[in-house]
Scaffold this motif. Structure first.
Motif, PDB file in Angstrom:
ATOM      1  N   PRO A  44       0.867  -1.183   0.000  1.00 23.22           N
ATOM      2  CA  PRO A  44       0.000   0.000   0.000  1.00 23.22           C
ATOM      3  C   PRO A  44       0.901   1.228   0.000  1.00 23.22           C
ATOM      4  O   PRO A  44       1.665   1.434   0.936  1.00 23.22           O
ATOM      5  CB  PRO A  44      -0.783  -0.121   1.314  1.00 23.22           C
ATOM      6  N   HIS A  56       3.270   3.218   9.382  1.00 20.37           N
ATOM      7  CA  HIS A  56       3.915   2.685   8.178  1.00 20.37           C
ATOM      8  C   HIS A  56       4.911   1.588   8.559  1.00 20.37           C
ATOM      9  O   HIS A  56       4.987   0.543   7.900  1.00 20.37           O
ATOM     10  CB  HIS A  56       4.687   3.780   7.434  1.00 20.37           C
ATOM     11  N   ASP A  59       2.992  -1.583   9.500  1.00 17.67           N
ATOM     12  CA  ASP A  59       2.365  -2.162   8.322  1.00 17.67           C
ATOM     13  C   ASP A  59       3.399  -2.845   7.427  1.00 17.67           C
ATOM     14  O   ASP A  59       3.219  -3.988   6.997  1.00 17.67           O
ATOM     15  CB  ASP A  59       1.617  -1.076   7.554  1.00 17.67           C
ATOM     16  N   ASN A  60       4.506  -2.150   7.156  1.00 13.59           N
ATOM     17  CA  ASN A  60       5.537  -2.725   6.282  1.00 13.59           C
ATOM     18  C   ASN A  60       6.259  -3.891   6.939  1.00 13.59           C
ATOM     19  O   ASN A  60       6.643  -4.843   6.256  1.00 13.59           O
ATOM     20  CB  ASN A  60       6.513  -1.637   5.833  1.00 13.59           C
ATOM     21  N   GLN A  63       3.977  -6.904   6.458  1.00 12.77           N
ATOM     22  CA  GLN A  63       4.039  -7.376   5.072  1.00 12.77           C
ATOM     23  C   GLN A  63       5.364  -8.090   4.809  1.00 12.77           C
ATOM     24  O   GLN A  63       5.406  -9.109   4.113  1.00 12.77           O
ATOM     25  CB  GLN A  63       3.897  -6.201   4.118  1.00 12.77           C
ATOM     26  N   ASP A  84       2.765   6.751  -3.405  1.00  4.97           N
ATOM     27  CA  ASP A  84       1.520   7.334  -3.884  1.00  4.97           C
ATOM     28  C   ASP A  84       1.623   8.845  -3.856  1.00  4.97           C
ATOM     29  O   ASP A  84       2.151   9.423  -2.908  1.00  4.97           O
ATOM     30  CB  ASP A  84       0.378   6.867  -2.981  1.00  4.97           C
ATOM     31  N   THR A 147       2.425   6.274  -8.416  1.00  9.96           N
ATOM     32  CA  THR A 147       1.076   6.289  -8.984  1.00  9.96           C
ATOM     33  C   THR A 147       0.905   7.253 -10.156  1.00  9.96           C
ATOM     34  O   THR A 147      -0.041   7.103 -10.920  1.00  9.96           O
ATOM     35  CB  THR A 147       0.014   6.611  -7.917  1.00  9.96           C
TER      36      THR A 147
END
Length: 186
Positions: A44, A56, A59-60, A63, A84, A147
């Motif tokens: 993401p 972050h 989350d990372n 993952q 992004d 993006t």
């Protein structure tokens, strides 16, 4: 020959060198291998509004654990990295920076503003990727995407066209969030 071990761990002596070795040997790179079951995570993409924060990092890290586990299980695992543009949030940051310099967005015109936004992306997008690498993230950095890259933009445009043609996207009277500063809907 016996070497004495340091009493305290100094990450600067080891981590950067080890991570660079992993990158040089392309340990995180994924190629199509039909003999292995595929597994992919699309990172993401963090917004390029500044720096990573603890959310972050968490989350990372989760993952990264998952993708490394799948690699150990023999999957052809790809962790697709990217950043992004977060258009509205980035626009606010760029406008604030311009105001610090005594410049109004309108003074630059569209092309001038886009140029400044891309400069912002170079500075902060690069910083975020560096921070992710410092965390030891095992993403396939050869595949990094943004993006607003041409291919991504065209893909998003095509998806919106397809969704519109299927009737999933339509115009109508709805309550929206309005930004009084940007003068646009969010």
């Amino acid at each position: 020959m016996v070497t004495e071990m340091n009493k305290t761990y100094n990450p600067a002596e080891i981590e950067d060198r080890l991570y660079q070795k992993w990158m040089d040997k392309k340990y995180f790179h994924a190629e199509v291998d039909r003999s292995k079951k595929p597994f992919a995570i699309v990172m993401p993409p963090p917004n390029i509004t500044g720096q990573l924060h603890m959310g972050h990092a968490l989350d990372n890290t989760l993952q990264d654990i998952l993708i490394r586990f799948k690699r150990m299980q023999g999957y052809n695992a790809l962790w697709q990295p990217g950043t992004d543009h977060a258009s509205i949030a980035t626009e606010v940051k760029v406008i604030d920076k311009l105001k610090e310099e005594g410049i109004e967005k309108e003074d630059l015109g569209r092309e001038g503003f886009l140029k400044r936004t891309w400069e912002w992306r170079e500075e902060y997008g690069g910083r975020i990727v560096s921070q992710l690498k410092k965390l030891g993230s095992s993403a396939d950095w050869d595949r990094e995407r943004f993006t607003l890259d041409e291919g991504c933009s065209k893909a998003v445009e095509q998806v919106f066209i397809n969704l519109y043609e299927k009737g999933y996207i339509y115009r109508g009277s709805r309550i929206i969030n309005w930004c009084p500063v940007c003068q646009t809907s969010i």
